[in-house]
Design an enzyme around this catalytic site. Structure first.
Site, mmCIF file in Angstrom:
data_model
loop_
_atom_site.group_PDB
_atom_site.id
_atom_site.type_symbol
_atom_site.label_atom_id
_atom_site.label_comp_id
_atom_site.label_asym_id
_atom_site.label_seq_id
_atom_site.Cartn_x
_atom_site.Cartn_y
_atom_site.Cartn_z
ATOM 1 N N SER A 181 3.702 0.599 7.410
ATOM 2 C CA SER A 181 3.568 1.956 7.941
ATOM 3 C C SER A 181 4.070 2.023 9.386
ATOM 4 C CB SER A 181 2.117 2.424 7.813
ATOM 5 O OG SER A 181 2.009 3.804 8.076
ATOM 6 N N ASP A 279 7.189 8.020 -0.814
ATOM 7 C CA ASP A 279 6.131 7.538 0.066
ATOM 8 C C ASP A 279 5.112 8.654 0.320
ATOM 9 O OD1 ASP A 279 5.663 5.317 2.480
ATOM 10 O OD2 ASP A 279 5.016 7.341 2.974
ATOM 11 N N HIS A 347 2.053 3.811 -0.468
ATOM 12 C CA HIS A 347 2.345 3.641 0.952
ATOM 13 C C HIS A 347 1.782 2.288 1.359
ATOM 14 C CE1 HIS A 347 3.239 4.870 5.069
ATOM 15 N NE2 HIS A 347 2.012 4.514 5.438
#
Length: 416
Positions: A181, A279, A347
């Site tokens: 991330s 995502d 994610h």
């Protein structure tokens, strides 16, 4: 604009909704708990978390044939791009080591179990705790009366590296810099710099997980992520730490170089890009941010992709097309790069055992993420660039209704 801790919570809860399987996702190993190390020398460098606390990392020592190999993982967790949100963040584990758990669970690519992480299990593995709110890239500060906010991510990165070098990193034979991330974005920003710290004989590569954030046009025809990043770069003094070749190329908008799609072509070190073409963080905050959906027409679609109407599915497929378009030059021209772009509504896929390597982990051409990354890093295949087919054809994704075990593991990893 939501505060970053709310962005973290929202993204995590979305993941709990989307990650699922028809079979229970059970890992035979709960992971290893690794203690926190505070960087005592950080103060001399002015390297502080948002609230002034010392930065930290977790180190699991390598063994056997992996004793001189190193894997560093940037922790993720959103950003703060204004004073109010950064003040809020400084009072949480995202802005202060005072509020962090003093141990971290190592699973997935950080696992020390050979059957669950066959290529990297015996390496020295480090998790860099995230407490600056700018992907380890800022260098500024803000004083308001008696209070101080430290935007010192770049110095934190340097302080941690300098602390690790005498612990064996300086003699690394193989090294992989990765992150998830916001930490995946950090990987793009620091990849070449990481290589510069290590011996010239070392095999150094980088892998970004869910860090390929797009300069997307949202469903209201605005560039919400661009606006957010522009404010972030300005507030935290990031511009001077961006690749100068990139900022010159994109003058007079140097903040564009915070986006991986623009910075990528300037990175010299071999890079692997692991990302979902759908995502969920970008779906919720780049493609359909709250500001672009004030009537909440997207709510049902966000909670369950099978509830999306044809117009919404078209927008999602368009996002995938944009992501693949942003990667086309890398796909065609990079001779040392690798990629795994699947169609799961997910994610971060490398740090969770269920998605990294398990009987039910996602696959492209019957290859798991773990095998694909290993094939790329060790050169076991000449071309390692996997792109999955568009939703809904990928049946290996866990993206409908969460199994309770998966929900628990995701909550532990992302929320606490």
């Amino acid at each position: 604009m939501k505060t970053p801790w709310l962005l973290d919570l929202t993204a995590a809860m979305v993941l709990l909704v989307f990650v699922a399987s028809s079979m229970p996702l059970v890992s035979s190993d709960p992971g290893q708990r690794v203690s926190m190390t505070l960087v005592r020398g950080a103060a001399a460098l002015g390297a502080f978390c948002l609230d002034g606390s010392l930065p930290a990392y977790h180190l699991d020592r390598g063994f056997g044939a992996g004793s001189n190999n190193w894997l560093l993982q940037f922790e993720g967790g959103g950003w703060c791009n204004d004073i109010a949100s950064c003040v809020d963040r400084s009072k949480t584990r995202r802005g202060s080591t005072r509020f962090m758990s003093k141990t971290a669970v190592f699973t997935g690519i950080l696992s020390n179990n050979a059957s669950l992480n066959p290529d990297f299990y015996n390496w020295n593995k480090v998790r860099l705790r995230y407490c600056d709110g700018a992907s380890f890239a800022g260098d500024a500060q803000f004083r308001n009366g008696t209070s101080m906010l430290y935007f010192r991510g770049q110095r934190i990165w340097k302080a941690i590296i300098l602390d690790l070098l005498p612990k064996g990193l300086a003699k690394a034979r193989k090294a992989l810099l990765t992150g998830c991330s916001a930490g995946g974005l950090s990987t793009f920003l620091h990849c070449d710099n990481f290589k510069n710290y290590l011996p010239k004989t070392a095999n150094v590569k980088c892998m970004s997980d869910a860090g390929f954030f797009l300069d997307a046009i949202d469903v209201a025809s605005n560039r919400t992520m661009r606006s957010f990043y522009t404010k972030l770069v300005s507030l935290q003094g990031i511009q001077k730490n961006l690749d100068p070749n990139c900022t010159r190329a994109f003058y007079p908008e140097p903040s564009l170089c915070f986006f991986p799609q623009y910075a990528l072509r300037f990175i010299k070190t071999p890079m692997f890009i692991l990302n979902s073409a759908y995502d969920v963080f970008q779906f919720h905050h780049g493609l359909v941010p709250p500001s672009a959906d004030r009537t909440k027409r997207w709510n049902h679609c966000k909670l369950n992709v099978t509830a999306c109407n044809p117009h919404q599915l078209d927008a999602l497929q368009g996002f995938r097309t944009d992501m693949l378009g942003a990667l086309i030059n890398f796909f065609r021209n990079s001779t040392r790069g690798g990629m795994f772009i699947n169609s799961c509504f997910d994610h971060c896929q490398s740090a969770l055992q269920e998605t990294w390597l398990s009987p039910t982990s996602p696959r492209i051409h019957n290859k798991t993420i773990a095998r694909t990354v290993g094939d790329w890093y060790f050169g076991r295949r000449k071309e390692v660039k996997e792109i999955g087919c568009p939703y809904p054809c990928d049946k290996t994704c866990h993206n409908l209704i969460p199994a309770s075990t998966t929900a628990d593991s995701l909550a532990m990893f992302l929320l606490g």
